[in-house]
Design a protein around this motif. Structure first.
Motif, PDB file in Angstrom:
ATOM      1  N   HIS A  13       0.834  -1.207   0.000  1.00 36.98           N
ATOM      2  CA  HIS A  13       0.000   0.000   0.000  1.00 36.98           C
ATOM      3  C   HIS A  13       0.868   1.257   0.000  1.00 36.98           C
ATOM      4  N   LEU A  14       1.890   1.289   0.857  1.00 33.74           N
ATOM      5  CA  LEU A  14       2.750   2.465   0.954  1.00 33.74           C
ATOM      6  C   LEU A  14       3.566   2.662  -0.319  1.00 33.74           C
ATOM      7  N   ARG A  15       4.020   1.563  -0.903  1.00 31.81           N
ATOM      8  CA  ARG A  15       4.795   1.664  -2.150  1.00 31.81           C
ATOM      9  C   ARG A  15       3.935   2.215  -3.279  1.00 31.81           C
ATOM     10  N   LYS A  16       2.736   1.666  -3.434  1.00 33.13           N
ATOM     11  CA  LYS A  16       1.867   2.107  -4.524  1.00 33.13           C
ATOM     12  C   LYS A  16       1.367   3.525  -4.307  1.00 33.13           C
ATOM     13  N   ALA A  17       1.176   3.912  -3.034  1.00 32.14           N
ATOM     14  CA  ALA A  17       0.744   5.281  -2.731  1.00 32.14           C
ATOM     15  C   ALA A  17       1.797   6.287  -3.169  1.00 32.14           C
ATOM     16  N   ARG A  18       3.045   5.843  -3.229  1.00 33.14           N
ATOM     17  CA  ARG A  18       4.136   6.705  -3.686  1.00 33.14           C
ATOM     18  C   ARG A  18       4.451   6.484  -5.160  1.00 33.14           C
ATOM     19  N   GLN A  19       3.606   5.694  -5.840  1.00 33.98           N
ATOM     20  CA  GLN A  19       3.737   5.426  -7.267  1.00 33.98           C
ATOM     21  C   GLN A  19       5.121   4.845  -7.598  1.00 33.98           C
ATOM     22  N   LEU A  20       5.547   3.912  -6.744  1.00 30.40           N
ATOM     23  CA  LEU A  20       6.828   3.243  -6.954  1.00 30.40           C
ATOM     24  C   LEU A  20       6.594   1.821  -7.447  1.00 30.40           C
ATOM     25  N   THR A  21       7.388   1.405  -8.421  1.00 35.27           N
ATOM     26  CA  THR A  21       7.383   0.009  -8.835  1.00 35.27           C
ATOM     27  C   THR A  21       8.249  -0.788  -7.864  1.00 35.27           C
ATOM     28  N   LEU A  22       8.208  -2.107  -7.972  1.00 32.28           N
ATOM     29  CA  LEU A  22       9.080  -2.941  -7.155  1.00 32.28           C
ATOM     30  C   LEU A  22      10.544  -2.597  -7.415  1.00 32.28           C
ATOM     31  N   SER A  23      10.889  -2.418  -8.688  1.00 31.63           N
ATOM     32  CA  SER A  23      12.278  -2.100  -9.019  1.00 31.63           C
ATOM     33  C   SER A  23      12.647  -0.704  -8.527  1.00 31.63           C
ATOM     34  N   GLY A  24      11.681   0.205  -8.527  1.00 34.28           N
ATOM     35  CA  GLY A  24      11.933   1.556  -8.033  1.00 34.28           C
ATOM     36  C   GLY A  24      12.259   1.545  -6.546  1.00 34.28           C
ATOM     37  N   LEU A  25      11.469   0.795  -5.766  1.00 34.59           N
ATOM     38  CA  LEU A  25      11.733   0.693  -4.334  1.00 34.59           C
ATOM     39  C   LEU A  25      13.033  -0.060  -4.084  1.00 34.59           C
ATOM     40  N   ALA A  26      13.314  -1.070  -4.902  1.00 35.30           N
ATOM     41  CA  ALA A  26      14.568  -1.818  -4.762  1.00 35.30           C
ATOM     42  C   ALA A  26      15.762  -0.892  -4.959  1.00 35.30           C
ATOM     43  N   SER A  27      15.662  -0.010  -5.937  1.00 36.94           N
ATOM     44  CA  SER A  27      16.744   0.936  -6.214  1.00 36.94           C
ATOM     45  C   SER A  27      16.943   1.915  -5.052  1.00 36.94           C
ATOM     46  N   LEU A  28      15.843   2.366  -4.455  1.00 41.25           N
ATOM     47  CA  LEU A  28      15.922   3.343  -3.365  1.00 41.25           C
ATOM     48  C   LEU A  28      16.361   2.717  -2.046  1.00 41.25           C
ATOM     49  N   SER A  29      16.016   1.448  -1.842  1.00 43.98           N
ATOM     50  CA  SER A  29      16.250   0.813  -0.545  1.00 43.98           C
ATOM     51  C   SER A  29      17.457  -0.115  -0.501  1.00 43.98           C
ATOM     52  N   GLY A  30      17.865  -0.607  -1.664  1.00 42.24           N
ATOM     53  CA  GLY A  30      18.943  -1.590  -1.681  1.00 42.24           C
ATOM     54  C   GLY A  30      18.470  -2.993  -1.344  1.00 42.24           C
ATOM     55  N   VAL A  31      17.161  -3.198  -1.271  1.00 41.64           N
ATOM     56  CA  VAL A  31      16.584  -4.522  -1.026  1.00 41.64           C
ATOM     57  C   VAL A  31      16.169  -5.102  -2.381  1.00 41.64           C
ATOM     58  N   ALA A  32      16.516  -6.347  -2.633  1.00 46.66           N
ATOM     59  CA  ALA A  32      16.267  -6.961  -3.938  1.00 46.66           C
ATOM     60  C   ALA A  32      14.780  -7.006  -4.280  1.00 46.66           C
ATOM     61  N   VAL A  33      14.482  -6.894  -5.568  1.00 47.45           N
ATOM     62  CA  VAL A  33      13.089  -6.950  -6.045  1.00 47.45           C
ATOM     63  C   VAL A  33      12.409  -8.228  -5.581  1.00 47.45           C
ATOM     64  N   SER A  34      13.108  -9.361  -5.702  1.00 48.05           N
ATOM     65  CA  SER A  34      12.512 -10.640  -5.313  1.00 48.05           C
ATOM     66  C   SER A  34      12.189 -10.668  -3.821  1.00 48.05           C
ATOM     67  N   THR A  35      13.036 -10.047  -3.005  1.00 45.85           N
ATOM     68  CA  THR A  35      12.801 -10.001  -1.562  1.00 45.85           C
ATOM     69  C   THR A  35      11.596  -9.136  -1.232  1.00 45.85           C
ATOM     70  N   ILE A  36      11.514  -7.969  -1.880  1.00 41.33           N
ATOM     71  CA  ILE A  36      10.361  -7.089  -1.648  1.00 41.33           C
ATOM     72  C   ILE A  36       9.072  -7.793  -2.049  1.00 41.33           C
TER      73      ILE A  36
END
Length: 204
Positions: A13-36
């Protein structure tokens, strides 16, 4: 108790509210897409370092990520929240069972955690964890061994404590024949103010 599925739904919910894709959040956080993806689908309970990195990637505090609501009364005079037995948000991971206390305060400068240590050896624990901030830990029951990136292992018994830089790889493992119980206070990573070099014209 907050389950892995509850936390995953909140993260999505928080990711989509910020209009972030999985890869976008992965890039910002350093957490792998598969993990997210696994966390969002309730298939993986995130460790503290991943929770902190995801919170930082979303530009949130840890309280805002795991708490019940994004908003709260942040008036300095209102920061008085008792925590009763059984209160808190519980996240069960491979190595620890975390109970995040006073989670309703979303902009805390420190994160109080009551935890049970499940891993009984560094081999069982796996890779050392690291995250922003600093932490203080005291053993409430049992005995633990503190492993770190730069220092020899340290054994702590009931009533003994340690203070460390959380950006250094570290792990707590139980040294006895049962899970150890600890209380830990982590500081939030220092957040850098984001300002533009050129300020836009102000109305008026």
């Amino acid at each position: 108790m907050t389950t892995a599925r509850d936390l995953g739904a909140r993260l999505r919910h928080l990711r989509k509210a910020r209009q972030l894709t999985l890869s976008g959040l992965a890039s910002l956080s350093g957490v792998a897409v598969s993990t997210i993806s696994k966390i969002e689908n309730g298939a993986l309970s995130p460790t503290l370092d991943r929770v902190l990195r995801l919170a930082e990637g979303l530009d949130l505090t840890i309280g805002q990520l795991i708490g019940d609501a994004e908003s709260g009364n942040d008036s300095p005079n209102s920061r008085f929240v008792p925590s009763r037995h059984g209160d808190g948000i519980v996240i069960d991971t491979r190595n620890y069972v975390y109970r995040y206390l006073c989670a309703e305060l979303t902009n805390k400068r420190m994160v109080p955690i009551h935890a049970r240590i499940k891993a009984s050896s560094i081999k069982e624990f796996g890779q050392l964890e690291k995250h922003g901030g600093e932490e203080f830990l005291i053993v409430m029951d049992g005995e633990i061994v503190v492993h770190s990136e730069f220092y020899a292992p340290v054994t702590l018994k009931r009533g003994e404590s340690i203070y460390l830089d959380s950006t250094m790889g570290h792990a707590y493992v139980s040294a006895g024949d049962r899970d150890a119980e600890v209380f830990c206070i982590c500081t939030e990573p220092q957040r850098i103010e984001r300002t533009d070099e050129v300020q836009p014209p102000q109305p008026g």
